[in-house]
Scaffold this active site. Structure first.
Site, PDB file in Angstrom:
ATOM      1  CD  GLU A  72      30.387  45.233  40.949  1.00  0.00           C
ATOM      2  OE1 GLU A  72      31.529  45.712  40.971  1.00  0.00           O
ATOM      3  OE2 GLU A  72      29.693  45.160  39.906  1.00  0.00           O
TER       4      GLU A  72
ATOM      5  CE  LYS B 252      35.144  45.109  39.164  1.00  0.00           C
ATOM      6  NZ  LYS B 252      34.104  46.178  39.096  1.00  0.00           N
TER       7      LYS B 252
ATOM      8  CB  CYS C  62      31.313  43.465  37.809  1.00  0.00           C
ATOM      9  SG  CYS C  62      30.290  44.553  36.767  1.00  0.00           S
TER      10      CYS C  62
END
Length: 279
Positions: free
Chosen positions: A44, A119, A160
């Site tokens: 990320e 995301k 994440c």
């Protein structure tokens, strides 16, 4: 479909601008390719990590203009590898929304972008000590999951904080993902407590390989990330790990036939049932 895959995860300590980010990650990707990797994954925030708002806004570009994205597309073509930019922080495509997108980009050996994913889950929290954190203030969450085709099978994309939402991973597996990427910049406290446990759980639940390249160490903006990149097999076993937070390359050879064996042994993906939620 080729069931043998040489994969490499890149662990980084990304600087605060895209040009510096490219200079940091490029030699590691070259090292991975020289070691035989066919698919290379970065963490990320591969292009830059900067949480100070003024400096972050100054570093932000569109996907098509970002120096790291452009350089990494050219590098994938030069090296003839598949490359997942775990995420690039780029301007949102939504008119009128000044927030960034936290975006994974899958690049094929010609340098073309074959899949992207923004995301889904952003981290907002109010801590007992009075501190607050609002990722949603600077990052626009995505609204769609993504599974991408590769020569070795389908690759599910996540980033994440997504790892704390198991229903997303179940959806990726049920959409045919035999590998799931979890590029991350986990904080040190949550990384030490939860990182490996969450990744192994997602692999066991889905019967998929989990590929988790991470940021590690103290960054220019003061944040501290956990590192400890991991490759997890579909039975939940750790295949390869970095036991530190220094930049480096983690290699493994995957046997994709292990996915079918794991899912045949525990066919939980076929056993969902509708039920009434508790009131």
């Amino acid at each position: 479909m080729d069931e043998r895959l040489e994969v490499a995860l890149i662990q980084t300590r990304t600087p605060a601008t895209a040009s510096a980010g490219l200079a940091h990650v490029e030699p590691l990707i070259r090292e991975a390719a020289a070691g035989g990797a066919q698919l290379v994954l970065t963490p990320e925030g591969t292009n830059f990590l900067e949480q100070r708002r003024g400096l972050r806004d100054a570093a932000l570009s569109t996907q098509d203009a970002d120096a790291a994205v452009l350089g990494l597309r050219a590098l994938a073509s030069e090296l003839g590898v598949w490359l997942l930019i775990g995420s690039a922080i780029v301007r949102s495509d939504v008119p009128g929304d000044a927030r960034a997108a936290n975006r994974s980009l899958l690049i094929d050996p010609t340098g073309a972008i074959t899949a992207r994913y923004d995301k889904l889950h952003v981290f907002d929290v109010d801590l007992a000590n009075g501190e607050t954190y609002r990722e949603s203030a600077s990052v626009r969450p995505g609204d769609a999951a993504s599974v991408a085709a590769t020569p070795w099978g389908r690759l599910g994309l996540s980033i994440c904080y997504d790892v704390r939402f198991p229903h997303l991973y179940r959806a990726l597996a049920k959409s045919g993902a035999s590998m799931i990427a979890v590029p991350a910049a986990f904080t040190r406290p949550t990384g030490e407590a939860h990182w490996e446990t969450l990744l192994r759980a997602r692999a066991i639940e889905t019967g998929a390989f989990v590929l988790a390249p991470a940021q590690g160490g103290t960054h220019e903006d003061g944040r501290q990330t956990w590192g400890r990149s991991l490759i997890i097999g579909p039975w939940g076993e750790v295949i390869a790990r970095a036991d530190h937070d220094e930049p480096g390359v983690l290699h493994a050879r995957l046997d994709l036939s292990a996915v079918d064996r794991a899912r045949a042994s525990i066919p939980a993906l076929r056993h969902d049932r509708d039920f009434d939620w508790p009131s």
